[in-house]
Design a protein around this motif. Structure first.
Motif, PDB file in Angstrom:
ATOM      1  N   GLY A 137       0.801  -1.126   0.222  1.00 11.62           N
ATOM      2  CA  GLY A 137       0.047   0.133  -0.077  1.00 11.62           C
ATOM      3  C   GLY A 137       0.933   1.379   0.022  1.00 11.62           C
ATOM      4  O   GLY A 137       2.132   1.201   0.367  1.00 11.62           O
ATOM      5  N   PRO A 138       0.251   2.563   0.017  1.00  9.66           N
ATOM      6  CA  PRO A 138       0.813   3.641  -0.057  1.00  9.66           C
ATOM      7  C   PRO A 138       1.639   3.914   1.158  1.00  9.66           C
ATOM      8  O   PRO A 138       0.998   3.630   2.269  1.00  9.66           O
ATOM      9  CB  PRO A 138      -0.128   4.593  -0.718  1.00  9.66           C
ATOM     10  CG  PRO A 138      -1.343   4.212  -0.077  1.00  9.66           C
ATOM     11  CD  PRO A 138      -1.335   2.551  -0.279  1.00  9.66           C
ATOM     12  N   PRO A 139       2.590   4.445   0.960  1.00  7.71           N
ATOM     13  CA  PRO A 139       3.511   5.133   2.386  1.00  7.71           C
ATOM     14  C   PRO A 139       2.692   6.206   3.203  1.00  7.71           C
ATOM     15  O   PRO A 139       2.050   6.925   2.324  1.00  7.71           O
ATOM     16  CB  PRO A 139       4.710   5.326   2.277  1.00  7.71           C
ATOM     17  CG  PRO A 139       4.613   5.759   0.697  1.00  7.71           C
ATOM     18  CD  PRO A 139       3.693   4.820   0.140  1.00  7.71           C
ATOM     19  N   LEU A 140       2.771   6.408   4.495  1.00  5.93           N
ATOM     20  CA  LEU A 140       2.280   7.494   4.986  1.00  5.93           C
ATOM     21  C   LEU A 140       3.383   8.431   5.472  1.00  5.93           C
ATOM     22  O   LEU A 140       4.226   7.970   5.964  1.00  5.93           O
ATOM     23  CB  LEU A 140       1.680   6.877   6.376  1.00  5.93           C
ATOM     24  CG  LEU A 140       0.372   6.150   6.088  1.00  5.93           C
ATOM     25  CD1 LEU A 140      -0.521   5.727   7.406  1.00  5.93           C
ATOM     26  CD2 LEU A 140      -0.783   6.832   5.132  1.00  5.93           C
ATOM     27  N   PRO A 141       3.417   9.658   5.144  1.00  6.12           N
ATOM     28  CA  PRO A 141       4.407  10.716   5.332  1.00  6.12           C
ATOM     29  C   PRO A 141       4.422  10.964   7.143  1.00  6.12           C
ATOM     30  O   PRO A 141       3.074  10.922   7.684  1.00  6.12           O
ATOM     31  CB  PRO A 141       4.343  11.825   4.652  1.00  6.12           C
ATOM     32  CG  PRO A 141       2.678  11.903   4.259  1.00  6.12           C
ATOM     33  CD  PRO A 141       2.358  10.431   4.147  1.00  6.12           C
ATOM     34  N   LEU A 142       5.349  11.015   7.599  1.00  3.37           N
ATOM     35  CA  LEU A 142       5.504  11.439   9.072  1.00  3.37           C
ATOM     36  C   LEU A 142       5.689  12.884   9.090  1.00  3.37           C
ATOM     37  O   LEU A 142       6.574  13.509   8.487  1.00  3.37           O
ATOM     38  CB  LEU A 142       6.644  10.943   9.913  1.00  3.37           C
ATOM     39  CG  LEU A 142       6.738   9.216   9.959  1.00  3.37           C
ATOM     40  CD1 LEU A 142       7.676   8.741  10.536  1.00  3.37           C
ATOM     41  CD2 LEU A 142       5.272   8.921  10.750  1.00  3.37           C
TER      42      LEU A 142
END
Length: 420
Positions: A137-142
């Motif tokens: 799945g797509p990464p999540l930015p911090l």
């Protein structure tokens, strides 16, 4: 993938941030920390739990499960499957996510297999500020502003005991003499002799105290120098007089206005230069409040951490969930063999204990490094992963900090509103 009605399982280790950041980003309803019986794992689990409760989780929603095997894939897998079944029985229908960022490879493999299909699996990449989805799945930015200074220090096991960054009197004074402070930074590469001269004056003026606080010699305002000031420094001496720092008889007698003025002359101006640059970044919308500080005092108040070699941070910045420590030196010690060794040893301790794996430490020096001992100091700093900001670079401090923050994202910040 970020619904709060979820459970997040993670593996306890000494890497507190790799467990805390995913929880702070995903905001699951419950967090379960699996810990082996080793002391580092138990301490790490307790520290993550403390961070999350401080961040707003109800204490009953953050739990630690013990006796996780620290070797043997079969044993780890059995433990993980039993834990997965227990969580499914207690919370039927609630997705169970797994954070694979901590623990040993054997632990991660065992848990990935046991929790497959129950939720999402994540890996926290602190260097690039991403939560990587291990299922494609797509990464999540911090968010770069996710952690404030006190948050990051807490994750490292330290607490802030004094933060005078925005003391009104200090701020007014620093702004009132900002032009003089900037001049010292701009001309620092040509003022080696002047800095040596005024440092000798302030050593005579400032009080001497023992480590227990007993005053051996009180502050004395009037100091007679052993030799006259060089003619080409007279203009700067008059600038100090115009700024209300001292009075000068034009020869060898200097009378400091007060102890604070002597401290500025003797090196405090460099710390004010750091403050002016960081305050300017906040004023321009590049750095939020509480993500930086100056003259911040810390101690190893919890987490079982060791005391560091210095417990006052001259200047410190938190951005992209990483810590930048700035140490300011105007004395001659950095250009001597023994002095540079002592200073860099202390900064190495700060980098390792307070900054963590991704922390960075810079040494700002107003003194020109000599060809022989200076080269040794540079090599030692390189070995310790400490960056030297030398006199000719001081005027560009703001640009250096912005570059560290990452120019591609150095734009007015937007605080994301997150749920509790």
């Amino acid at each position: 993938m970020t619904s709060p009605s979820r459970i997040l399982v993670c593996l306890a280790s000494q890497q507190i941030m790799q467990n805390a950041l995913p929880a702070l980003r995903l905001r699951p309803e419950r967090v379960v920390i699996a810990a082996s019986d080793t002391d580092p794992a138990r301490r790490g689990a307790a520290q993550v739990a403390s961070v999350l409760v401080e961040a707003g989780w109800p204490a009953e929603n953050v739990s630690i499960v013990e006796h996780l095997p620290d070797h043997d894939l079969g044993s780890v897998g059995r433990y993980a499957r039993e834990l997965a079944q227990e969580l499914r029985d207690k919370h039927p229908g609630m997705p169970i996510d797994f954070n694979a960022s901590s623990g040993t490879k054997v632990m991660s493999l065992g848990f990935l297999g046991a929790f497959a299909g129950l939720g999402d699996a994540w890996y926290c990449d602190t260097r690039y500020g991403m939560l990587e989805h291990l299922g494609g799945g797509p990464p999540l930015p911090l968010a770069p502003d996710m952690l404030k200074l006190a948050d990051l220090l807490q994750m490292q096991g330290y607490r802030v005991v004094a933060d005078p960054t925005w003391d009104p009197e200090f701020a007014r004074t620093a702004v009132s003499r900002a032009a003089l402070t900037e001049r010292l930074a701009r001309e620092a590469s040509h003022l080696n002799g002047f800095f040596g001269y005024v440092n000798r004056l302030t050593r005579e003026a400032l009080p001497q105290t023992r480590t227990d606080g007993f005053v051996l010699r009180p502050f004395r305002a009037a100091v007679v120098s052993g030799r006259p000031l060089f003619d080409y420094n007279h203009d700067l001496a008059h600038a100090f007089e115009a700024a209300g720092l001292w009075t000068w008889d034009g020869d060898c007698l200097f009378t400091f206005t007060d102890e604070a003025a002597a401290a500025y002359v003797g090196g405090g101006w460099l710390e004010e230069w750091a403050w002016l640059n960081l305050a300017g970044l906040e004023a321009d919308g590049l750095l939020p409040d509480r993500h930086w500080g100056t003259n911040v005092r810390i101690d190893a108040g919890h987490g079982g951490q060791d005391e560091v070699a210095a417990n006052e941070l001259d200047a410190v910045v938190v951005w992209r969930n990483q810590l930048l420590v700035l140490e300011c030196k105007t004395g001659v010690q950095i250009s001597t063999e023994g002095g540079s060794q002592t200073i860099l040893n202390r900064l190495d301790s700060l980098r390792r204990h307070v900054g963590g794996a991704m922390g960075e430490t810079w040494l700002l020096t107003a003194r020109r490094l000599q060809p022989t001992t200076g080269n040794a100091a540079r090599e030692r700093a390189r070995a310790y992963r400490i960056r030297l900001i030398e006199p000719e670079q001081l005027i560009d401090l703001r640009e250096e900090i912005v570059t560290w923050m990452n120019p591609a994202r150095a734009q007015p910040y937007v605080i994301e509103r997150r749920g509790g």
